[in-house]
Design an enzyme around this catalytic site. Structure first.
Site, PDB file in Angstrom:
ATOM      1  N   SER A 336       0.794  -1.231   0.000  1.00 43.10           N
ATOM      2  CA  SER A 336       0.000   0.000   0.000  1.00 43.10           C
ATOM      3  C   SER A 336       0.823   1.275   0.000  1.00 43.10           C
ATOM      4  O   SER A 336       0.259   2.374  -0.057  1.00 43.10           O
ATOM      5  CB  SER A 336      -0.930   0.003   1.218  1.00 43.10           C
ATOM      6  OG  SER A 336      -1.860  -1.061   1.129  1.00 43.10           O
ATOM      7  N   ASP A 360     -17.632   0.451   0.502  1.00 40.98           N
ATOM      8  CA  ASP A 360     -16.667  -0.633   0.703  1.00 40.98           C
ATOM      9  C   ASP A 360     -17.275  -1.708   1.595  1.00 40.98           C
ATOM     10  O   ASP A 360     -17.318  -1.574   2.811  1.00 40.98           O
ATOM     11  CB  ASP A 360     -15.389  -0.094   1.337  1.00 40.98           C
ATOM     12  CG  ASP A 360     -14.392  -1.201   1.659  1.00 40.98           C
ATOM     13  OD1 ASP A 360     -14.505  -2.297   1.072  1.00 40.98           O
ATOM     14  OD2 ASP A 360     -13.496  -0.965   2.499  1.00 40.98           O
ATOM     15  N   ASP A 375     -10.501  -6.688   0.782  1.00 43.18           N
ATOM     16  CA  ASP A 375      -9.851  -5.607   1.501  1.00 43.18           C
ATOM     17  C   ASP A 375      -9.184  -6.203   2.741  1.00 43.18           C
ATOM     18  O   ASP A 375      -9.610  -7.236   3.246  1.00 43.18           O
ATOM     19  CB  ASP A 375     -10.898  -4.571   1.913  1.00 43.18           C
ATOM     20  CG  ASP A 375     -10.269  -3.277   2.392  1.00 43.18           C
ATOM     21  OD1 ASP A 375     -10.313  -2.302   1.626  1.00 43.18           O
ATOM     22  OD2 ASP A 375      -9.745  -3.246   3.519  1.00 43.18           O
ATOM     23  N   HIS A 381     -14.571  -0.380   5.011  1.00 42.60           N
ATOM     24  CA  HIS A 381     -14.308   0.905   5.645  1.00 42.60           C
ATOM     25  C   HIS A 381     -15.511   1.842   5.621  1.00 42.60           C
ATOM     26  O   HIS A 381     -15.378   3.026   5.945  1.00 42.60           O
ATOM     27  CB  HIS A 381     -13.124   1.598   4.960  1.00 42.60           C
ATOM     28  CG  HIS A 381     -11.827   0.876   5.128  1.00 42.60           C
ATOM     29  ND1 HIS A 381     -11.487  -0.224   4.363  1.00 42.60           N
ATOM     30  CD2 HIS A 381     -10.788   1.064   5.993  1.00 42.60           C
ATOM     31  CE1 HIS A 381     -10.292  -0.657   4.722  1.00 42.60           C
ATOM     32  NE2 HIS A 381      -9.845   0.100   5.713  1.00 42.60           N
ATOM     33  N   CYS A 395      -7.513   1.814   2.384  1.00 43.74           N
ATOM     34  CA  CYS A 395      -8.656   1.057   1.870  1.00 43.74           C
ATOM     35  C   CYS A 395      -8.331   0.426   0.520  1.00 43.74           C
ATOM     36  O   CYS A 395      -8.185   1.117  -0.492  1.00 43.74           O
ATOM     37  CB  CYS A 395      -9.865   1.982   1.751  1.00 43.74           C
ATOM     38  SG  CYS A 395     -11.305   1.193   1.023  1.00 43.74           S
TER      39      CYS A 395
END
Length: 633
Positions: A336, A360, A375, A381, A395
């Site tokens: 990420s 999400d 995720d 989220h 996210c």
């Protein structure tokens, strides 16, 4: 009374005239022989002293007078504060001049009875002996002789023709493991290296037994080496030097001053706590590398005069790979940590806006596909996730959706602009380029077309994406400078000359888009929901960063990650990139801890320690500058 009859008979038997002629002939022959021999002697004397005088004088002088190379002192290496990182220490070396030894095996056996000579010493000696060298050039057998060993050799010197004890300067690294992967080390010149020498190289290395093998020592070998000198010496019949007749001093190698800071380096090592990992810190303003750590490390002094088989085997076969420079050779999925960069690209290309939101549920599915791209947060989220929240909370689902809109053809140029998939050009050898995939790359490397799922993997720094810690640090510094990349460089000055640090603008973006991404990265550390909020406690400065977690092995579609069921070396890697202060960046840091699992808890605290040390040192430097200003310096 004589007998006249007998005397007369005797006279008749003896021919006096014949005997006289014979004696005269013999005398004449002897005289002619003497004259001939004398003539030959005179001719030979004339031939030696007049006709071939120059030739024989030269040969006689070559036996009595030798021209020997005088190796230069290797240049020293200092950190940014003048702390000595690589020096030359005097050492007594036992060497042998092969041409002066009639029975080498017997001489080696005699030496072995006087001092300790290992099998590795003998092997290295025979290798060096077989290499190209000048006639009468000594070959080292044993380094670092003790005073007792020197005394034993001196007492038995009369029986050891061709054996010499020489005082030499040998490379030494006073801080051992701390800078092994950056400074590197020197080692004995190998046969392969000698075979690659041209005549100029052979001249420059005459009398020198070592050469830079890795790191700064290798990259700046030409500057560090210096220029060889010569001396004419008179020797006795045993080849031992009687006196020096003429000498041309060598030119010492040039000293190097690095951007590296020993205190910052030590902080990074201590913060890693023996874990497998890497830390790279860049001074944003200069592009200089102020800390560069790969752990575990090793003692470079082991290699200087020839490492033993056992020591090399222990290092080479260790599962922790201490010889492996993770900072420039380790290629890891960035996870990420790429999200801020791709978010910036999405804003700049108009694919999304800061207000664009997604729902999400904890996963994402492509159209007409049952596969769920999950995720990291099992239940998602929330229903109103924008770019700011997506970066702060990392996210994955948001970036899956962003990737479907952006596509690889828009994602790839953004990462490529910041150097992903290319070497940074740092001034140490053996850097790897990593992988920043594209349609063209996949067709060439895999022979396959690009699929939508590939773009989703790229958006969270997985799939085929591989980066080095150095690349991530350069990327972070480029984000801190809003599209400008300087360096990277380890060496600040060669002698008194500053090294030119390249500077280039790699990416153009609107200020408002930079502001959005920078604020989100700051929120990663200082927001209540930030994934790296644990390092914000008691901080007197603001940090902008991004955590990352990269899978080492895949997890089944409906399975959950259970660390207790995963082998330690198959657990996720932990990453963190950051710069500080957030509003006016001075330093950018990239951290990776192999199998550390969580960037927030494993990698981010390491960066915080580096930041704290940097700003503490900066406060001292600032106070010193103010004091000098007040004194009028």
């Amino acid at each position: 009374m004589p007998f006249p009859e007998i005397d007369q008979d005797h006279r008749r038997l003896k021919d006096l005239k014949s005997e006289t002629r014979l004696i005269c002939a013999r005398i004449t022959t002897a005289f002619i022989g003497v004259i001939a021999l004398f003539a030959i002697l005179v001719f030979r004397f004339y031939d030696l002293q007049i006709v071939h005088y120059d030739h024989y004088v030269t040969r006689a002088e070559s036996n009595r007078i030798q021209v020997q190379p005088v190796p230069p002192n290797r240049g020293l290496i200092f950190d940014r504060n003048g702390v000595l990182l690589a020096e030359n220490r005097p050492s007594y070396t036992l060497s042998i001049v092969r041409e002066r030894v009639s029975n080498l095996d017997e001489t080696l056996a005699q030496i072995g009875r006087l001092i300790s000579v290992s099998s590795d010493d003998l092997e290295n000696f025979r290798k060096a002996l077989s290499q190209r060298r000048r006639p009468y050039e000594s070959v080292p057998l044993r380094y670092h002789l003790t005073e007792e060993e020197i005394a034993r050799i001196a007492v038995n010197e009369y029986a050891l023709e061709g054996v010499e004890v020489e005082a030499q300067l040998v490379r030494y690294y006073p801080h051992g493991e701390l800078f092994a992967h950056t400074i590197g080390y020197v080692g004995r010149i190998s046969e392969r290296e000698i075979n690659g020498f041209d005549d100029e190289d052979y001249r420059r290395y005459s009398g020198t037994h070592s050469i830079g093998k890795t790191g700064v020592e290798r990259f700046y070998e030409k500057q560090l080496l210096g220029e060889v000198g010569t001396q004419h010496v008179e020797v006795n019949a045993h080849g031992r030097v009687l006196r020096t007749l003429e000498r041309i001093d060598p030119v010492p190698g040039t000293d190097l001053h690095l951007f590296l800071d020993i205190q910052l380096q030590r902080t990074a090592v201590e913060a890693l706590q023996g874990q497998r990992g890497a830390v790279v810190a860049i001074e944003v303003e200069t592009g200089g590398i102020v800390a560069m750590v790969s752990t575990p490390s090793y003692d470079p002094n082991l290699f200087v005069t020839g490492i033993s088989h056992k020591n090399f085997q222990d290092l080479n076969e260790s599962p922790d790979l201490p010889l492996f420079n993770r900072t420039i050779q380790g290629q890891y999925p960035p996870g990420s940590t790429l999200k801020p960069l791709l978010g910036l690209g999405a804003l700049e290309t108009g694919v999304v806006t800061p207000q664009w939101r997604i729902r999400d549920p904890g996963f994402f599915q492509l159209e007409d596909s049952e596969h769920k791209y999950r995720d990291w947060k099992r239940y998602g989220h929330g229903n109103q996730v924008d770019l700011n929240q997506a970066i702060i909370e990392s996210c994955d689902t948001y970036f899956y959706m962003l990737a479907t809109r952006m596509g690889i053809d828009r994602m790839h140029p953004v990462g490529a602009a910041f150097g992903l998939g290319e070497r940074t050009g740092i001034d140490v050898p053996s850097e790897r380029a990593g992988i920043w995939p594209s349609r063209i790359w996949k067709r060439a490397a895999r022979g396959l077309a690009w699929f939508p799922g590939d773009s989703l993997n790229v958006s969270i720094g997985q799939g085929d994406v591989l980066t080095t810690p150095l690349q991530l640090a350069v990327l972070t510094a480029g984000m801190a400078e809003r599209g400008v990349i300087r360096g990277p460089r380890l060496v600040e000055r060669v002698g008194g000359v500053k090294v030119e640090v390249p500077e280039r603008r790699v990416y153009e973006a609107k200020e408002e888009n930079w502001d959005v991404v920078s604020a989100a990265m700051e929120g990663v550390v200082h927001s209540a929901r930030g994934t790296a909020k644990i390092i914000a406690k008691d901080a007197t400065y603001r940090i902008a960063g991004k955590t990352g977690t990269a899978q080492v092995v895949g997890i089944a579609q409906d399975a959950r990650y259970d660390r207790d069921k995963v082998h330690e070396r198959n657990r996720d890697h932990a990453l963190f990139i950051a710069y500080a202060p957030a509003d006016k960046p001075q330093i950018a840091v990239a951290v990776i801890i192999e199998n550390g699992e969580h960037g927030s808890s494993a990698a981010a605290p390491v960066a915080r320690s580096v930041f704290d040390t940097w700003f503490a040192l900066e406060a001292v430097r600032q106070a010193r500058r103010e004091e000098q200003t007040a004194l009028g310096y």
